[in-house]
Design a protein around this motif. Sequence first.
Motif, PDB file in Angstrom:
ATOM      1  N   ASP A   1      21.694  18.533  14.495  1.00  0.00           N
ATOM      2  CA  ASP A   1      21.248  17.954  15.770  1.00  0.00           C
ATOM      3  C   ASP A   1      21.003  19.051  16.811  1.00  0.00           C
ATOM      4  N   GLY A   2      21.891  20.066  16.763  1.00  0.00           N
ATOM      5  CA  GLY A   2      21.717  21.166  17.716  1.00  0.00           C
ATOM      6  C   GLY A   2      20.439  21.953  17.457  1.00  0.00           C
ATOM      7  N   PHE A   3      20.168  22.221  16.174  1.00  0.00           N
ATOM      8  CA  PHE A   3      18.946  22.931  15.814  1.00  0.00           C
ATOM      9  C   PHE A   3      17.709  22.126  16.204  1.00  0.00           C
ATOM     10  N   LEU A   4      17.789  20.811  15.954  1.00  0.00           N
ATOM     11  CA  LEU A   4      16.661  19.965  16.334  1.00  0.00           C
ATOM     12  C   LEU A   4      16.434  19.989  17.844  1.00  0.00           C
ATOM     13  N   GLU A   5      17.516  19.973  18.609  1.00  0.00           N
ATOM     14  CA  GLU A   5      17.407  20.015  20.070  1.00  0.00           C
ATOM     15  C   GLU A   5      16.832  21.362  20.527  1.00  0.00           C
ATOM     16  N   LEU A   6      17.289  22.447  19.853  1.00  0.00           N
ATOM     17  CA  LEU A   6      16.760  23.759  20.203  1.00  0.00           C
ATOM     18  C   LEU A   6      15.257  23.849  19.911  1.00  0.00           C
ATOM     19  N   ARG A   7      14.862  23.287  18.727  1.00  0.00           N
ATOM     20  CA  ARG A   7      13.443  23.283  18.404  1.00  0.00           C
ATOM     21  C   ARG A   7      12.637  22.502  19.448  1.00  0.00           C
ATOM     22  N   ARG A   8      13.207  21.382  19.851  1.00  0.00           N
ATOM     23  CA  ARG A   8      12.505  20.570  20.855  1.00  0.00           C
ATOM     24  C   ARG A   8      12.366  21.334  22.178  1.00  0.00           C
ATOM     25  N   GLN A   9      13.489  21.980  22.572  1.00  0.00           N
ATOM     26  CA  GLN A   9      13.462  22.733  23.825  1.00  0.00           C
ATOM     27  C   GLN A   9      12.515  23.931  23.722  1.00  0.00           C
ATOM     28  N   ASN A  10      12.529  24.604  22.524  1.00  0.00           N
ATOM     29  CA  ASN A  10      11.607  25.710  22.324  1.00  0.00           C
ATOM     30  C   ASN A  10      10.154  25.247  22.413  1.00  0.00           C
ATOM     31  N   GLY A  11       9.879  24.090  21.865  1.00  0.00           N
ATOM     32  CA  GLY A  11       8.530  23.535  21.952  1.00  0.00           C
ATOM     33  C   GLY A  11       8.131  23.267  23.395  1.00  0.00           C
ATOM     34  N   GLU A  12       9.096  22.706  24.150  1.00  0.00           N
ATOM     35  CA  GLU A  12       8.807  22.453  25.561  1.00  0.00           C
ATOM     36  C   GLU A  12       8.584  23.761  26.318  1.00  0.00           C
ATOM     37  N   LEU A  13       9.397  24.798  25.984  1.00  0.00           N
ATOM     38  CA  LEU A  13       9.232  26.092  26.638  1.00  0.00           C
ATOM     39  C   LEU A  13       7.876  26.709  26.313  1.00  0.00           C
ATOM     40  N   ARG A  14       7.469  26.587  25.004  1.00  0.00           N
ATOM     41  CA  ARG A  14       6.161  27.118  24.638  1.00  0.00           C
ATOM     42  C   ARG A  14       5.043  26.409  25.401  1.00  0.00           C
ATOM     43  N   GLU A  15       5.164  25.112  25.544  1.00  0.00           N
ATOM     44  CA  GLU A  15       4.151  24.358  26.278  1.00  0.00           C
ATOM     45  C   GLU A  15       4.124  24.770  27.751  1.00  0.00           C
ATOM     46  N   GLU A  16       5.316  24.946  28.309  1.00  0.00           N
ATOM     47  CA  GLU A  16       5.381  25.392  29.701  1.00  0.00           C
ATOM     48  C   GLU A  16       4.804  26.802  29.853  1.00  0.00           C
ATOM     49  N   LEU A  17       5.066  27.658  28.838  1.00  0.00           N
ATOM     50  CA  LEU A  17       4.529  29.003  28.887  1.00  0.00           C
ATOM     51  C   LEU A  17       3.009  28.977  28.808  1.00  0.00           C
ATOM     52  N   ARG A  18       2.447  28.135  27.913  1.00  0.00           N
ATOM     53  CA  ARG A  18       0.998  28.005  27.836  1.00  0.00           C
ATOM     54  C   ARG A  18       0.415  27.506  29.160  1.00  0.00           C
ATOM     55  N   GLU A  19       1.104  26.550  29.763  1.00  0.00           N
ATOM     56  CA  GLU A  19       0.640  26.027  31.059  1.00  0.00           C
ATOM     57  C   GLU A  19       0.697  27.103  32.139  1.00  0.00           C
TER      58      GLU A  19
END
Length: 263
Positions: A33-51
């Motif tokens: 669950d922690g890894f999944l949450e980290l992946r989700r947060q990393n995805g959000e960070l990547r999207e924010e970085l692209r923005e």
Amino acid sequence: MGWWGKSADDGSAGRILGAVSGLKGELGKALRDGFLELRRQNGELREELRELRRTVQDVHKDAAEHRRETEALRQELRAADVARQDEAARREAAETLAKADARTDARTDDDRADHRSPVPEAGTGEDPHEKRLEKAAGISAAELICHRDTWAFIVEQAARNAHFRVPGEVTGAKDGATSVVVSGRSLMAILTALNAVRQLGHAADPGDCALARKFYDRIVTVVDTVGPAGHRPQAAGHAGAETPQRAVIVIDDRPGRRTSDSG
């Protein structure tokens, strides 16, 4: 009794193993669950970085456009400033001419008597100065030999005349002199400017008047002698015609020869 104790120990060990197994399962689930949450947060960070990158690119574009607009505005301001300076120079020249005209109109009768304009020639009704302007206008090109300072004064006086054109080339000569080829139109403008200064009399700077009178007299000495550049007759047996020489005006007084005392 021994078998009973062994059974009890086996039961405790089983329960411990079961607890450990449960803990492993829970720990594994928590890690997943922690890894999944980290992946989700990393995805959000990547999207924010692209923005953020898109925003920075937009800012760069806006900054570049702003620089272009600023440079265009600066060029317009420089052009407007040059136009204002030209207009100020024209106004100053007009005011200078107006003041000169006012000083001329304010001269006393005595000044007019001492520094009057050339009177018309007797019986002709023509002004000698106007006649000289006509002669100068007919000159194709005249060579003016004088000092650099003399040429600078002439340019300063004639530059305001609409007919004056600065020659494209001024060649050097000995003793600081220059040789300038001027057109008849420019020569006409020079005569007009020098005549205006020499007529001011006491209303003008004495040095300016002296220079204007001297240079005017030297120029008209040559201008008065010019005529149409027609063919001149040749000696018998020779065909064709000799091309007249170019008008040469020299402003350069030299000391006269000293005569030795006799006896």
